[in-house]
Design an enzyme around this catalytic site. Structure first.
Site, PDB file in Angstrom:
ATOM      1  N   ASP A   1      69.320  -1.587 110.264  1.00 51.01           N
ATOM      2  CA  ASP A   1      69.144  -1.968 108.866  1.00 51.01           C
ATOM      3  C   ASP A   1      67.682  -1.857 108.437  1.00 51.01           C
ATOM      4  O   ASP A   1      67.386  -1.464 107.305  1.00 51.01           O
ATOM      5  CB  ASP A   1      69.621  -3.408 108.647  1.00 51.01           C
ATOM      6  CG  ASP A   1      71.134  -3.491 108.595  1.00 51.01           C
ATOM      7  OD1 ASP A   1      71.781  -2.511 108.976  1.00 51.01           O
ATOM      8  OD2 ASP A   1      71.658  -4.535 108.177  1.00 51.01           O
TER       9      ASP A   1
ATOM     10  N   CYS B   1      71.823  -5.295 116.932  1.00 54.35           N
ATOM     11  CA  CYS B   1      71.487  -5.226 115.516  1.00 54.35           C
ATOM     12  C   CYS B   1      72.592  -5.855 114.658  1.00 54.35           C
ATOM     13  O   CYS B   1      73.702  -6.103 115.122  1.00 54.35           O
ATOM     14  CB  CYS B   1      71.241  -3.774 115.113  1.00 54.35           C
ATOM     15  SG  CYS B   1      70.305  -3.590 113.574  1.00 54.35           S
ATOM     16  N   ASP B   2      72.262  -6.081 113.380  1.00 54.51           N
ATOM     17  CA  ASP B   2      73.052  -6.938 112.497  1.00 54.51           C
ATOM     18  C   ASP B   2      74.559  -6.736 112.554  1.00 54.51           C
ATOM     19  O   ASP B   2      75.323  -7.696 112.639  1.00 54.51           O
ATOM     20  CB  ASP B   2      72.614  -6.729 111.046  1.00 54.51           C
ATOM     21  CG  ASP B   2      71.199  -7.208 110.780  1.00 54.51           C
ATOM     22  OD1 ASP B   2      70.506  -7.555 111.743  1.00 54.51           O
ATOM     23  OD2 ASP B   2      70.794  -7.214 109.613  1.00 54.51           O
TER      24      ASP B   2
ATOM     25  N   CYS C   1      65.550  -8.484 115.178  1.00 57.32           N
ATOM     26  CA  CYS C   1      64.525  -9.085 114.316  1.00 57.32           C
ATOM     27  C   CYS C   1      64.442 -10.592 114.540  1.00 57.32           C
ATOM     28  O   CYS C   1      65.451 -11.289 114.592  1.00 57.32           O
ATOM     29  CB  CYS C   1      64.815  -8.766 112.863  1.00 57.32           C
ATOM     30  SG  CYS C   1      64.807  -6.990 112.505  1.00 57.32           S
TER      31      CYS C   1
ATOM     32  N   SER D   1      69.192  -8.935 102.885  1.00 61.27           N
ATOM     33  CA  SER D   1      68.869  -9.038 104.298  1.00 61.27           C
ATOM     34  C   SER D   1      68.702 -10.507 104.653  1.00 61.27           C
ATOM     35  O   SER D   1      68.326 -11.329 103.814  1.00 61.27           O
ATOM     36  CB  SER D   1      67.564  -8.285 104.579  1.00 61.27           C
ATOM     37  OG  SER D   1      67.019  -8.669 105.820  1.00 61.27           O
TER      38      SER D   1
END
Length: 564
Positions: free
Chosen positions: A86, A127-128, A199, A476
């Protein structure tokens, strides 16, 4: 649906009988021995990829899962699926593919697992979209399964301070505003992401990992352990062993993923001040497990849960800091001690939440990452469902870090992120405005792109909390400010947001949980009569298929709803 007895012997259809010689020949070619044909076949669904730091280390973790499954008595095989970064997709047309990738990942895991008749699965995400996608596939198939989170990235360091990927986005706004120079911008770029892992703040990846741990589908502690921590490999070996044990005990995902378990997940998300994307993903995960979960359930749970975590993007700390003071399990223990969890829920350990938490230490004395229960940032969760004549089916506001709960101003209406970006760059958005970005919902985007670049530009220009941002797209987990997303119905299907005009006064009130435009019912009826549905943006390929199938964001933006 297959019965539990059917599921228990899935792999036998390719390992027994004279007619299965060709099947066994194929498996011998990938390393199976005579003994392996007597064991349950365990799939290791890896989301390893070199396109993002979130997943770059997962290949090694998959090998550890495979070793654990073999030690536990299974015959394991690794297979891969895709991932989309993302952060790299943000701010351009690549973001249209982000949310659809969740369906591609879930579909691919389901496809391989069912085609090969695997008996159990360990899925590893980073990841997301990988975390909810893995759980969606697991919920659909309902075979013994464990989820492992690849782990969070360490914070970057610059000038003695912690920074992360959101620092990079906000630095762009600061550079455009003239508060930092190009050399400082370059330093932020080079130091924000120091290595492997997702993240670092309580952004979407860490939010969903924490939610899945609370759901009971991952090993206790999995969501908090940093990606580069040596213990992550031990977790993976344990997961491989656990999935064989779940098969022997006949414990299935839907035994774990109950309505009460989803309420536990929502409770943890609210306490941590997680990403608004949790609404989309938990709704989709519940749909896959045939659990009736709605936006009203989020709101009901929110009313009882205080916001306790001082975590980025609105707070000070990152996931590694939470890990060092006790992790998500210690937060769950605190919530349990205050009667906010359904602790009889089963987990992948074969034990209940209560049994798992009995072995967990409390949060460290003197820590500042998690507030004392009686001194919260907010007495209720910060992710608020709003409704009104702009969003009759609901919208989601993230109120963590906000000093105000009501915003009223003129609408500045744009039909794309690019148009809104240019307006900000040209200083057309001023304090008191309500910036509206529409036609970026699940169907209209298509793909419901995130607006991190926009929110970061607003914050970077010193307008954080002074400008409201409303969209039928999403944000986000790194976004903060007065932001309202998931406006439903979306503009592309004629939702009220499509009728909004430049200068209309918009009122957003999180206390009353309302979002309205000051336009009469008669005027809205006239605008609705004049409205014309936009043409499809894509005629072929994945985005065309996605736009045709995807449901409303208020239903989780799934692609298998009402297919009869």
């Amino acid at each position: 649906m297959e019965t539990k007895n059917d599921l228990r012997i899935r792999s036998k259809v390719i390992s027994e009988g004279v007619n299965r010689v060709p099947n066994r020949s194929m498996l011998r070619a990938v390393g199976f021995s005579d003994e392996d044909f007597k064991k349950p076949m365990i799939g290791v669904a890896s989301t390893w990829s070199e396109v993002t730091p979130c997943n770059i280390h997962i290949n090694e973790l998959a090998k550890q899962v495979k070793a654990g499954a073999r030690d536990g008595g299974g015959a394991p095989m690794i297979f891969n699926t895709i991932t989309v970064s993302d952060g790299i997709a943000m701010g351009h047309d690549g973001m249209f593919y982000s949310l659809p990738s969740r369906e591609v990942i879930a579909d691919s895991i389901e496809t391989v697992t069912n085609a090969e008749r695997l008996d159990g699965i360990v899925a590893i995400g980073g990841c997301d979209k990988t975390t909810p996608a893995c759980i969606m596939a697991i919920g659909r198939m309902n075979i013994p399964s464990v989820y492992v989170y690849g782990g969070t990235i360490q914070p970057g360091k610059l000038d003695g301070k912690d920074i992360d990927i959101v620092s990079s986005f906000e630095a762009v706004g600061q550079y455009q505003e003239g508060t930092i120079d190009k050399d400082q911008l370059y330093k932020v770029e080079c130091h924000a992401c120091p290595g492997a892992g997702a993240c670092g703040g309580m952004y979407t990846a860490n939010t969903m990992a924490a939610a899945v741990e609370a759901l009971g589908m991952s090993i206790p502690g999995s969501s908090s352990t940093p990606a580069v921590n040596d213990y992550k490999e031990s977790e993976c070996r344990q997961a491989g062993e656990l999935v064989v044990g779940l098969l022997e005990k006949e414990i299935y995902p839907r035994d774990i993923m109950t309505k009460e378990a989803f309420e536990n997940a929502i409770t943890v998300v609210m306490a941590l001040g997680g990403s608004t994307n949790a609404f989309l993903h938990l709704l989709a995960m519940a749909h896959s497990a045939e659990v009736d979960l709605t936006l009203d359930d989020f709101e009901r749970v929110r009313q009882t849960v205080p916001h306790l975590a001082d975590l980025k993007p609105s707070g000070k700390y990152v996931m590694q800091d939470l890990y060092e003071v006790g992790g998500v399990q210690a937060v769950m223990k605190l919530l349990h001690e205050n009667g906010l969890l359904h602790v009889d829920c089963l987990t992948v350990t074969g034990k209940t939440i209560a049994e798992n938490l009995a072995e967990v230490a409390s949060l460290k004395e003197g820590q500042e990452v998690i507030r004392p229960f009686d001194q919260p940032f907010k007495p209720n969760g910060p992710l608020v469902v709003l409704r009104g004549n702009l969003a009759p089916d609901g919208a989601v506001a993230k109120m963590s870090g906000q000093k105000i709960s009501r915003f009223e101003g003129p609408a500045r209406v744009y039909d794309s992120e690019a148009e809104a970006t240019k307006a900000i760059e040209d200083n057309l958005i001023q304090e008191g405005d309500v910036l509206v970005i529409r036609h970026v919902g699940p169907k209209g985007g298509p793909g419901m792109p995130e607006m991190l670049s926009i929110t970061a530009m607003i914050v970077g220009r010193g307008l954080g909390g002074k400008v409201a941002l409303m969209t039928d797209g999403r944000f986000s987990g790194g976004s903060h400010g007065f932001v309202i997303g998931h406006v439903s119905p979306e503009a592309h299907v004629g939702g009220p947001i499509s009728l909004l005009k430049e200068g209309d006064i918009v009122t957003i009130d999180s206390d009353k949980q309302e979002i309205n435009m000051n336009v009469s019912k008669e005027e809205l009826e006239q605008r609705a009569k004049a409205w014309k549905k936009p043409a499809a943006k894509h005629r072929n390929g994945i985005l065309a298929k996605y736009a045709h199938l995807v449901s409303s964001s208020s239903k989780g933006a799934v692609t298998d709803l009402n297919l009869d």
